[in-house]
Write an enzyme that holds these catalytic residues in place. Structure first.
Site, PDB file in Angstrom:
ATOM      1  N   HIS A 199       0.812  -1.230   0.000  1.00 11.59           N
ATOM      2  CA  HIS A 199       0.000   0.000   0.000  1.00 11.59           C
ATOM      3  C   HIS A 199       0.846   1.280   0.000  1.00 11.59           C
ATOM      4  CE1 HIS A 199      -3.660  -2.335   0.798  1.00 11.59           C
ATOM      5  NE2 HIS A 199      -3.106  -2.868   1.861  1.00 11.59           N
TER       6      HIS A 199
HETATM    7  O1  RIB Z   1      -5.084   0.381   4.357  1.00 10.14           O
HETATM    8  C1  RIB Z   1      -3.677   0.351   4.236  1.00 10.14           C
HETATM    9  C2  RIB Z   1      -3.057   1.343   5.161  1.00 10.14           C
HETATM   10  O2  RIB Z   1      -3.321   0.966   6.511  1.00 10.14           O
HETATM   11  C3  RIB Z   1      -1.520   1.382   5.043  1.00 10.14           C
HETATM   12  O3  RIB Z   1      -1.061   2.674   5.333  1.00 10.14           O
HETATM   13  C4  RIB Z   1      -1.070   0.419   6.105  1.00 10.14           C
HETATM   14  O4  RIB Z   1       0.232   0.764   6.625  1.00 10.14           O
HETATM   15  C5  RIB Z   1      -2.104   0.628   7.172  1.00 10.14           C
HETATM   16  O5  RIB Z   1      -1.701   1.742   7.952  1.00 10.14           O
END
Ligand code: RIB
Ligand code: CA
Length: 308
Positions: A242
Site C-alpha cells: 500500500h
Molecule cells: O489500508 C492500508 C493502510 O493501513 C496502510 O497505510 C497500512 O500501513 C495501514 O496503515
C-alpha cells in the site's frame, strides 16, 4: 525514464511494514530530500511507530534526519487496536537496529508548522502513509502553514474497490475519519492513492528473491520486510504494498492514471466511517490515482534499490 526532480519531503507515517518499505525507497532515492519524519499512531501505538521510524533511519545510516512524534490518538475517537499483521514490533519482526537517536522533543505538528513557514510556499511535499491526524491538526491549528504545503500524496480510501476494514472503508481513513474529512475539505493539493491502485501492487516470491540476492543491503532489507508481509507461507504474492505506492507515484506519476473527483468522507459512527463518496457538487476536488502499471512500478522499485 526521467524521474521526478528532488523534492523537499516530509514523511508522515505509522510504520508498519508497508510504510517501512516506502520509507526505505525514499531514503535510497535521490529524488527525495527528506527533511523529517513525523509519526502517528495507527498500525500500532505511537511509541512503537516512532521507534520504528528511528530504527529505519539507523539502518539506512541517516541519523541526520530527525523524527518528531505526533498524534497518539485520532482527533475525536478511540484509536484502533494494533493490527496483528504488522507483528508485535509493528515491523514484522525484521532485524532492524535500535534507533541511533531519540525523537526530537517537539510535537510533530509544531515542528511541521514551523518548518513549512521557513520554506518557500509550495516547496515541501508531505507523503502521508497513515491516519491523517497530524495533517488535520496542522490544517485546524496552523492554517497559514498548512497552505504552504506543495502537495500531499496520501495512501487511503477506496473508490470502486471493497474496503479492508468495513465494506467500503479503508484503514487510514477509517482510523480517523474526522481528520480525513478535514484534510480532504481543506482544498490543499491532495493526491489520493486508494485501494483501487494499491491492491494491484504485490510482490511475488521471485521478485523478493531477486531483491534478496542483489547484494544490496537496502534491497535485502526490503526483501525481508516483504517476506514478513505474506499472508500465508503458501501464498505466491504478498499482501498489497500500500504505502510504497505513495513514493512510487512521487517518483513516476506517469505510471499511474488519475481522475479528479469531488469527494466527501463519512464520519458516521459505524462501519461506514471513512467511506468515500463521489459527489456531483459540494465535495472537495481531489486527484485520485485509479489505475497503475503494476509491473512498471515494481521494476522501478528494483532499479532504485539495486542501482550501483
Ligand atoms: O489500508 C492500508 C493502510 O493501513 C496502510 O497505510 C497500512 O500501513 C495501514 O496503515
Ligand atoms: Ca501506513
Amino acid at each position: 525514464m526521467n524521474l521526478a526532480k528532488p523534492r523537499l519531503t516530509v514523511i508522515d507515517t505509522d510504520p508498519g511494514i508497508d510504510d517501512a518499505i516506502g520509507i526505505l525507497l525514499a531514503l535510497a532515492s535521490p529524488s527525495f530530500t527528506i527533511a523529517g519524519i513525523t509519526t502517528v499512531a495507527g498500525n500500532i501505538g505511537i511509541e512503537t511507530t516512532t521507534r520504528n521510524a528511528g530504527r529505519l533511519l539507523a539502518f539506512a545510516g541517516r541519523e541526520d534526519i530527525p523524527v518528531f512524534q505526533g498524534a497518539s490518538a485520532p482527533l475525536s475517537r478511540v484509536g484502533p487496536e494494533p493490527l496483528n499483521l504488522h507483528g508485535e514490533d509493528g515491523i514484522g519482526g525484521v532485524a532492524l537496529p535500535d534507533p541511533a537517536r531519540l525523537p526530537e522533543n517537539r510535537h510533530a505538528v509544531e515542528w511541521l508548522a514551523d518548518f513549512l513557514m521557513g520554506q518557500p510556499a509550495g516547496a515541501v511535499d508531505v507523503l502521508a502513509l497513515g491516519p491523517l491526524t497530524n495533517l488535520a491538526r496542522l490544517v485546524l491549528e496552523k492554517p497559514e502553514a498548512a497552505r504552504r504545503i506543495g502537495r500531499i500524496i496520501g495512501m487511503g480510501g477506496a473508490i470502486h474497490e471493497h474496503g479492508n476494514v468495513g465494506p467500503r472503508s479503508e484503514f487510514n481513513l477509517w482510523a480517523d475519519p474526522e481528520a480525513a474529512a478535514v484534510v480532504v475539505a481543506s482544498g490543499l493539493p491532495f493526491v489520493l492513492i486508494p485501494l483501487d491502485v494499491t491492491r494491484r501492487v504485490r510482490a511475488t516470491r521471485e521478485f523478493v528473491e531477486a531483491l534478496s540476492s542483489s547484494g544490496k543491503p537496502t534491497a535485502a532489507m526490503v526483501a525481508s520486510l516483504i517476506e514478513s508481509y505474506f499472508e500465508a507461507a503458501t501464498n505466491r504474492e504478498s499482501r498489497p504494498l500500500h504505502d510504497l505506492c505513495v513514493m512510487l507515484f512521487a517518483l513516476s506519476p506517469e505510471l499511474f492514471e488519475c481522475e479528479d473527483l469531488q469527494l466527501s468522507v463519512s464520519v458516521a459512527r459505524n462501519e461506514q466511517a471513512g467511506e468515500l463518496t463521489i459527489m456531483t457538487e459540494g465535495g472537495a476536488m481531489v486527484r485520485v490515482a485509479m489505475r497503475v502499471d503494476a509491473p512498471a512500478v515494481l521494476e522501478l522499485l528494483t532499479r532504485q534499490l539495486t542501482a550501483d
